[in-house]
Design an enzyme around this catalytic site. Structure first.
Site, PDB file in Angstrom:
ATOM      1  N   HIS A   1       0.837  -1.207   0.000  1.00  0.00           N
ATOM      2  CA  HIS A   1       0.000   0.000   0.000  1.00  0.00           C
ATOM      3  C   HIS A   1       0.872   1.257   0.000  1.00  0.00           C
ATOM      4  O   HIS A   1       2.032   1.249   0.423  1.00  0.00           O
ATOM      5  CB  HIS A   1      -0.922   0.010   1.210  1.00  0.00           C
ATOM      6  CG  HIS A   1      -0.182   0.015   2.523  1.00  0.00           C
ATOM      7  ND1 HIS A   1       0.341   1.169   3.087  1.00  0.00           N
ATOM      8  CD2 HIS A   1       0.138  -0.988   3.368  1.00  0.00           C
ATOM      9  CE1 HIS A   1       0.933   0.881   4.217  1.00  0.00           C
ATOM     10  NE2 HIS A   1       0.834  -0.417   4.425  1.00  0.00           N
TER      11      HIS A   1
ATOM     12  N   GLU B   1      -2.484  -6.801   7.558  1.00  0.00           N
ATOM     13  CA  GLU B   1      -1.268  -6.440   8.276  1.00  0.00           C
ATOM     14  C   GLU B   1      -1.092  -7.320   9.515  1.00  0.00           C
ATOM     15  O   GLU B   1      -2.062  -7.878  10.041  1.00  0.00           O
ATOM     16  CB  GLU B   1      -1.362  -4.957   8.692  1.00  0.00           C
ATOM     17  CG  GLU B   1      -0.238  -4.437   9.560  1.00  0.00           C
ATOM     18  CD  GLU B   1       1.102  -4.394   8.853  1.00  0.00           C
ATOM     19  OE1 GLU B   1       1.692  -5.494   8.679  1.00  0.00           O
ATOM     20  OE2 GLU B   1       1.555  -3.292   8.500  1.00  0.00           O
TER      21      GLU B   1
END
Length: 219
Positions: A12, A92
Site C-alpha cells: 500500500h 497487516e
C-alpha cells in the site's frame, strides 16, 4: 492447471500511520487512510502495473484495510478486466487493538532483539502467525489455478511484512533468510514471473541488511 504468468505483490501507499505513530491512539490500524504522498505512490504503481498487464485479465486479492482498498482504487485498473476479492488473510500483522505508541516502540525494540519472525506483540501476532495464515491463503490460491478460465495475472494488494512472508512461504526461505530482508517501500512491487522451466522467480530481490547466519544446514 493454468498457472498465471505473473503474480504481483504491491505494498500500500504511505499511510497516516507511516508518518505519525500517535494516530494509533485515535484510529484503529485497519481504518488508517493514505496520505497525499501515499495516493501519488499508488497512482505511480498503477501506471507501471497497467503497462505490465498490457490489457490482460487480472485476479486481484486485497487486504481488508482501508489503505489497501484506497491503494487498489488508485491503481485505476480496468474493471472490465479485473476480478476483485477481499482477502482477510493478507491483512497487516496484528499489533493489538488501541495502541500506545510508546509501548509499541518498546515492543518493536524487543522484536528487533528477539527476531521479527518469532516475537509476538502483546495481544497481537508474531511473524510466524502471519506466515501460517499466508500459507493457508496460498493453498486457496493454488486451488484457484484449477479454474479453466483463470486470469493470466494475479495481483495481491497487501502490506510489507506480508509480502516478505508470502515470498518466504512460496520460495521456501529459511527463517534466517527472512530476517535478513527489509520490507519494500510504500507503493513498491515484487513480481513472481513464470519461467520456461515451470518455476517462478522474483523480478528483483528484497533489500538485504545483513548476511544470513543459519543455525543449521538448511540455508
Amino acid at each position: 492447471m493454468a498457472r498465471p504468468r505473473r503474480i504481483v505483490l504491491v505494498r500500500h501507499g504511505e499511510s497516516e500511520g507511516n508518518t505519525d505513530d500517535t494516530v494509533y491512539e485515535r484510529e484503529p490500524d485497519h481504518a488508517l487512510r493514505l496520505t497525499d504522498r501515499g495516493l501519488r505512490q499508488a497512482e505511480a504503481a498503477g501506471d507501471r502495473l497497467r503497462e505490465a498487464f498490457a490489457g490482460e485479465r487480472i485476479s486481484v486479492y486485497v487486504s481488508p484495510y482501508r489503505r489497501t482498498h484506497q491503494t487498489l482504487q488508485a491503481l485505476r485498473l480496468d474493471p472490465a478486466l479485473t476480478r476483485v476479492r477481499e482477502e482477510p488473510r493478507l491483512r497487516e500483522q496484528d499489533w493489538g487493538n488501541w495502541q500506545d505508541p510508546a509501548d509499541v516502540r518498546r515492543q518493536k525494540a524487543k522484536r528487533d532483539a528477539y527476531g521479527h519472525f518469532f516475537y509476538r506483540f502483546a495481544q497481537g501476532e508474531s511473524g510466524a502467525d502471519v506466515y501460517d495464515r499466508v500459507g493457508a491463503f496460498l493453498e486457496s490460491l493454488h486451488r484457484s489455478f484449477a479454474e479453466p478460465d483463470h486470469p493470466p495475472n494475479v495481483l495481491l494488494v497487501t502490506h510489507g511484512l506480508t509480502m516478505r512472508l508470502f515470498c518466504m512461504r512460496w520460495f521456501h526461505w529459511t527463517v534466517d533468510e527472512f530476517e535478513c530482508l527489509r520490507n519494500p517501500a510504500n507503493g513498491e512491487t515484487r513480481t513472481l514471473l513464470l519461467g520456461a522451466d515451470g518455476r517462478y522467480a522474483l523480478d528483483r530481490p528484497f533489500e538485504q541488511w545483513r548476511d544470513p547466519e543459519p543455525y543449521g544446514t538448511t540455508g
